[in-house]
Design an enzyme around this catalytic site. Structure first.
Site, PDB file in Angstrom:
ATOM      1  CB  CYS A  88      49.264  93.057 -46.880  1.00 19.62           C
ATOM      2  SG  CYS A  88      48.631  92.938 -45.120  1.00 19.62           S
ATOM      3  CG  HIS A  89      51.872  90.709 -43.063  1.00 19.24           C
ATOM      4  ND1 HIS A  89      50.584  91.403 -42.915  1.00 19.24           N
ATOM      5  CD2 HIS A  89      52.583  91.075 -41.854  1.00 19.24           C
ATOM      6  CE1 HIS A  89      50.598  92.031 -41.834  1.00 19.24           C
ATOM      7  NE2 HIS A  89      51.587  91.871 -40.980  1.00 19.24           N
TER       8      HIS A  89
END
Length: 177
Positions: A106-107
């Site tokens: 994800c991030h």
């Protein structure tokens, strides 16, 4: 139990993505790995985006990359905080220089971008940080999970089964070298 007797480090800070932290940590433990959680403070309870707490084993400054076979960086908003710590960037670079497996989802690619280790690697992430990874030199593709040499990357929570399996497989290959 392919990882029995080996240790994996996982970074932690406030607002980690709960599933992206716990699913891989539990799967790594099921595979026999000892997973240590390190954050800015030792023995501190950090709260995930959805309220699930976890307590760190170590402060970031207390751990050494040489004690572990791999590094895991969860997503959520924690990576934006984590990449501001020199110890996180140093440890990430040390894992990378030793060609040890590093997984991010994800991030969490933000941490690798800030550590300046993305250049020439094919990676995935949440589409929201595609530009950040490309600007850091990565080749971004939209797939649930990607392995390029020692780096395993994933997009988001629905991709956790494929992503985590790849990470466990890469760790198992690393210890067989």
């Amino acid at each position: 139990m392919e990882l029995k007797g080996y240790k994996v480090l996982a970074f932690v800070d406030e607002e980690f993505e709960d599933l992206e932290m716990w699913y891989p940590v539990l799967r790594l433990r099921e595979a026999g790995a000892e997973v240590h959680l390190a954050g800015p403070k030792k023995d501190h309870s950090y709260i995930g985006k959805y309220g699930v707490p976890l307590k760190t084993d170590y402060a970031l400054d207390e751990v050494q990359a040489s004690d572990y076979i791999g590094l895991y960086v969860p997503g959520g908003w924690a990576p934006d905080k984590l990449r501001r710590y020199e110890s996180v960037l140093r440890l990430t670079r040390e894992f990378h220089e030793a060609e040890k497996p590093i997984a991010h989802i994800c991030h969490a690619g933000w941490v690798l971008a800030s550590a300046k280790i993305c250049k020439g690697y094919t990676m995935t992430s949440t589409p929201g940080i595609k530009d950040d990874l490309e600007n850091a030199g990565a080749i971004w593709i939209d797939e649930e999970a990607v392995v390029d040499r020692n780096i395993v990357s994933g997009r988001r929570p629905p991709d956790l089964p494929a992503f985590t399996k790849l990470f466990v497989d890469v760790l198992a290959k690393y210890i067989q070298k």
